[in-house]
Design a protein around this motif. Sequence first.
Motif, PDB file in Angstrom:
ATOM      1  N   PRO A   1       0.835  -1.212   0.000  1.00  0.00           N
ATOM      2  CA  PRO A   1       0.000   0.000   0.000  1.00  0.00           C
ATOM      3  C   PRO A   1       0.869   1.261   0.000  1.00  0.00           C
ATOM      4  O   PRO A   1       1.917   1.312   0.629  1.00  0.00           O
ATOM      5  N   GLY A   2       0.425   2.257  -0.724  1.00  0.00           N
ATOM      6  CA  GLY A   2       1.136   3.524  -0.779  1.00  0.00           C
ATOM      7  C   GLY A   2       2.216   3.578  -1.840  1.00  0.00           C
ATOM      8  O   GLY A   2       2.859   4.613  -2.010  1.00  0.00           O
ATOM      9  N   SER A   3       2.448   2.511  -2.566  1.00  0.00           N
ATOM     10  CA  SER A   3       3.478   2.530  -3.597  1.00  0.00           C
ATOM     11  C   SER A   3       2.917   3.161  -4.870  1.00  0.00           C
ATOM     12  O   SER A   3       1.713   3.246  -5.066  1.00  0.00           O
ATOM     13  N   HIS A   4       3.804   3.617  -5.714  1.00  0.00           N
ATOM     14  CA  HIS A   4       3.421   4.295  -6.946  1.00  0.00           C
ATOM     15  C   HIS A   4       3.882   3.477  -8.151  1.00  0.00           C
ATOM     16  O   HIS A   4       4.985   2.937  -8.150  1.00  0.00           O
ATOM     17  N   TYR A   5       3.036   3.418  -9.151  1.00  0.00           N
ATOM     18  CA  TYR A   5       3.365   2.671 -10.367  1.00  0.00           C
ATOM     19  C   TYR A   5       4.103   3.570 -11.334  1.00  0.00           C
ATOM     20  O   TYR A   5       3.687   4.688 -11.611  1.00  0.00           O
ATOM     21  N   GLN A   6       5.216   3.092 -11.850  1.00  0.00           N
ATOM     22  CA  GLN A   6       5.972   3.798 -12.876  1.00  0.00           C
ATOM     23  C   GLN A   6       5.882   2.971 -14.154  1.00  0.00           C
ATOM     24  O   GLN A   6       6.392   1.850 -14.197  1.00  0.00           O
TER      25      GLN A   6
ATOM     26  N   ILE B   1      14.000  -0.037 -23.782  1.00  0.00           N
ATOM     27  CA  ILE B   1      12.780   0.025 -22.966  1.00  0.00           C
ATOM     28  C   ILE B   1      13.147  -0.308 -21.529  1.00  0.00           C
ATOM     29  O   ILE B   1      13.662  -1.376 -21.236  1.00  0.00           O
ATOM     30  N   LYS B   2      12.894   0.671 -20.652  1.00  0.00           N
ATOM     31  CA  LYS B   2      13.128   0.465 -19.224  1.00  0.00           C
ATOM     32  C   LYS B   2      11.852  -0.102 -18.626  1.00  0.00           C
ATOM     33  O   LYS B   2      10.778   0.458 -18.793  1.00  0.00           O
ATOM     34  N   GLN B   3      11.990  -1.212 -17.929  1.00  0.00           N
ATOM     35  CA  GLN B   3      10.836  -1.903 -17.379  1.00  0.00           C
ATOM     36  C   GLN B   3      10.159  -1.062 -16.313  1.00  0.00           C
ATOM     37  O   GLN B   3      10.809  -0.436 -15.487  1.00  0.00           O
ATOM     38  N   GLY B   4       8.835  -1.075 -16.322  1.00  0.00           N
ATOM     39  CA  GLY B   4       8.075  -0.360 -15.311  1.00  0.00           C
ATOM     40  C   GLY B   4       7.952  -1.196 -14.045  1.00  0.00           C
ATOM     41  O   GLY B   4       8.367  -2.342 -13.994  1.00  0.00           O
ATOM     42  N   GLY B   5       7.344  -0.605 -13.063  1.00  0.00           N
ATOM     43  CA  GLY B   5       7.149  -1.337 -11.810  1.00  0.00           C
ATOM     44  C   GLY B   5       6.635  -0.410 -10.721  1.00  0.00           C
ATOM     45  O   GLY B   5       6.251   0.738 -10.975  1.00  0.00           O
ATOM     46  N   PHE B   6       6.619  -0.933  -9.519  1.00  0.00           N
ATOM     47  CA  PHE B   6       6.144  -0.173  -8.368  1.00  0.00           C
ATOM     48  C   PHE B   6       7.330   0.310  -7.553  1.00  0.00           C
ATOM     49  O   PHE B   6       8.326  -0.383  -7.374  1.00  0.00           O
ATOM     50  N   SER B   7       7.219   1.525  -7.024  1.00  0.00           N
ATOM     51  CA  SER B   7       8.243   2.068  -6.122  1.00  0.00           C
ATOM     52  C   SER B   7       7.553   2.687  -4.926  1.00  0.00           C
ATOM     53  O   SER B   7       6.414   3.120  -4.992  1.00  0.00           O
ATOM     54  N   GLU B   8       8.259   2.689  -3.822  1.00  0.00           N
ATOM     55  CA  GLU B   8       7.658   3.221  -2.594  1.00  0.00           C
ATOM     56  C   GLU B   8       7.922   4.678  -2.428  1.00  0.00           C
ATOM     57  O   GLU B   8       8.642   5.326  -3.011  1.00  0.00           O
TER      58      GLU B   8
END
Length: 92
Positions: free
Chosen positions: A71-76, A85-92
């Motif tokens: 919870p509270g993480s942001h999707y990039q 292509i830089k892989q996306g993901g979640f970061s806090e």
Amino acid sequence: MRRFLEILIPLLLPTAIYFVYVAIARRQARAAGASPTVGLRDMPWTWLAGAGVALLAVTLAASAFFGGAPPGSHYQPPSLEDGQIKQGGFSE
């Protein structure tokens, strides 16, 4: 592929198990000299559908509780940097 694993398999697994059970029961009946009496109309479709929906609910609940990002993480989203292509993901 993930949708296949999370939705279709739990919905279809009870029916597949029941078909295997019926095939074994028919084979045993033939080996004993009796005629197999189980047909498609005799199958418990309501119970099979209910078991599939129950397995689907358990699968989706487990996916919600044990998967995903904290919870509270942001999707990039994925991005293009220097032609790669830089892989996306979640970061806090």
